[in-house]
Design an enzyme around this catalytic site. Sequence first.
Site, short mmCIF file in Angstrom:
data_model
loop_
_atom_site.label_atom_id
_atom_site.label_comp_id
_atom_site.label_asym_id
_atom_site.label_seq_id
_atom_site.Cartn_x
_atom_site.Cartn_y
_atom_site.Cartn_z
N LYS A 115 0.84 -1.21 0.00
CA LYS A 115 0.00 0.00 0.00
C LYS A 115 0.86 1.25 0.00
O LYS A 115 0.54 2.24 -0.66
CB LYS A 115 -0.94 0.00 1.21
CG LYS A 115 -1.89 -1.19 1.23
CD LYS A 115 -3.33 -0.78 1.06
CE LYS A 115 -4.24 -1.90 0.64
NZ LYS A 115 -4.73 -2.71 1.73
N LYS A 197 -5.01 -11.21 -8.05
CA LYS A 197 -6.24 -11.79 -7.53
C LYS A 197 -7.41 -10.88 -7.88
O LYS A 197 -7.22 -9.71 -8.19
CB LYS A 197 -6.14 -11.95 -6.01
CG LYS A 197 -5.85 -10.64 -5.28
CD LYS A 197 -6.14 -10.71 -3.79
CE LYS A 197 -6.16 -9.33 -3.17
NZ LYS A 197 -6.87 -9.17 -1.94
N LYS A 200 -11.58 -5.60 -5.15
CA LYS A 200 -12.59 -4.55 -5.26
C LYS A 200 -12.07 -3.34 -6.00
O LYS A 200 -12.76 -2.73 -6.78
CB LYS A 200 -13.05 -4.14 -3.87
CG LYS A 200 -14.11 -5.05 -3.32
CD LYS A 200 -14.80 -4.39 -2.15
CE LYS A 200 -14.60 -5.25 -0.91
NZ LYS A 200 -13.46 -4.88 -0.09
P1 ADP Z 1 -10.55 -6.56 -1.35
O1 ADP Z 1 -9.15 -7.10 -1.39
O2 ADP Z 1 -11.33 -6.95 -2.54
O3 ADP Z 1 -10.64 -5.08 -1.04
P2 ADP Z 1 -11.09 -7.05 1.44
O4 ADP Z 1 -9.68 -6.65 1.75
O5 ADP Z 1 -12.19 -6.19 1.94
O6 ADP Z 1 -11.26 -7.27 -0.14
O7 ADP Z 1 -11.30 -8.53 1.94
C1 ADP Z 1 -12.53 -9.07 2.34
C2 ADP Z 1 -12.46 -10.57 2.42
O8 ADP Z 1 -12.44 -11.12 1.10
C3 ADP Z 1 -11.21 -11.09 3.12
O9 ADP Z 1 -11.59 -12.21 3.90
C4 ADP Z 1 -10.33 -11.52 2.00
O10 ADP Z 1 -9.48 -12.59 2.40
C5 ADP Z 1 -11.33 -12.00 0.97
N1 ADP Z 1 -10.80 -11.86 -0.38
C6 ADP Z 1 -10.58 -10.70 -1.07
N2 ADP Z 1 -10.12 -10.97 -2.31
C7 ADP Z 1 -10.01 -12.33 -2.40
C8 ADP Z 1 -9.62 -13.23 -3.44
N3 ADP Z 1 -9.26 -12.81 -4.65
N4 ADP Z 1 -9.66 -14.56 -3.18
C9 ADP Z 1 -10.07 -15.03 -1.97
N5 ADP Z 1 -10.46 -14.23 -0.95
C10 ADP Z 1 -10.44 -12.90 -1.16
#
Ligand code: ADP
Length: 333
Positions: A115, A197, A200
Amino acid sequence: MEKRKPIVMSGIRPTGFLHLGNYFGAVRNYVKMQDEFECYFMIADIHSLTTHPDTRALKSHVQRVLAEYIACGLDPEKAAIYCQSHVYETGELYLYLNMLAYKGELEKTTTFKDKARSQPDNINAGLLTYPVLQAADIILHRASLVPVGKDQEQHLEMARTFANRFNHRYVEVFPEPQAFNYGDALIKIPGLDGAGKMSKSENQNATLYLADEDDVIRKKVMKAKTDSGPITPHSPKPDYIENIFLLMNLVSDEAVVRKFEDDFNNCSIRYGDMKKQLAEDMVNFIAPIRGRVNDILHDEKYLKQIMEMGAEKARKSAGVTMKLVRDAIGLSY
Ligand code: ADP
């Protein structure tokens, strides 16, 4: 005293639309767990401020995550579904835990380094102490199970460290939280471009969102990276092909997956056909969720009611823990 069921806590940041990674890494497990355990599922609005200081879209994102939680099957009667900022005790525990977290270990966290690289003009202290706030969210309910995707493994390790440090420094208050997934391994849903991966806020063309319209889903899936196919039977799959199989395994019938596995192994696979099939199965998976989300989003009163109900449950549990915490530290005069 009545024995409490094991306690579960997890959350998602309201930084955009939920995607398949959130669903399979987190929400799918939440839905199963709410029947077996005492569950706290949070919308991590404070966390989102570390990377998204512009809050104009925050309310609509919070409402969306909430609607998406419910549309995926979370039940506000069974689990506490709440907003992080509604539980003020989180801030207090975070403050105490900050005295037990070292600058060096926080600076070494992979997500902090990533980040800091991606937002060099806003390396705020909240970004550095993100794992401390996350630990506070979890141990505030004395949770022992944390359903998360693989990307959260390191943060969970740190939550254990802080919980243990507190227990050793003062008095044992917290269990060790463990990352949890049904099945044997934590899951990572890859992007459709074969790199990174689903996420969002990054990689949007390679991410399938629960809000995507049918045609968008089809387009994204058809663009997934493939090649001209294997030339020797039973060859290993390149990562980007493995990824397509992984997605297919999640949403398609077993027999369909098996057919394409066989085709791959005898070198007759046509990736165009495979992607068409995957696209249709994805549409069938996502469309009903999308429809329910849209219905729920229309009912602001209902959304507010759920949030208030969740906050009340979460604050009750937090209040009990904070009494133990203050006593353990010696803040009880
Ligand atoms: P993002 O990375 O999309 O902003 P968050 O950090 O809010 O998502 O994570 C929310 C949940 O979703 C966490 O438990 C995270 O491990 C899971 N998560 C986010 N992206 C993935 C992914 N590509 N594969 C599996 N789990 C994910």
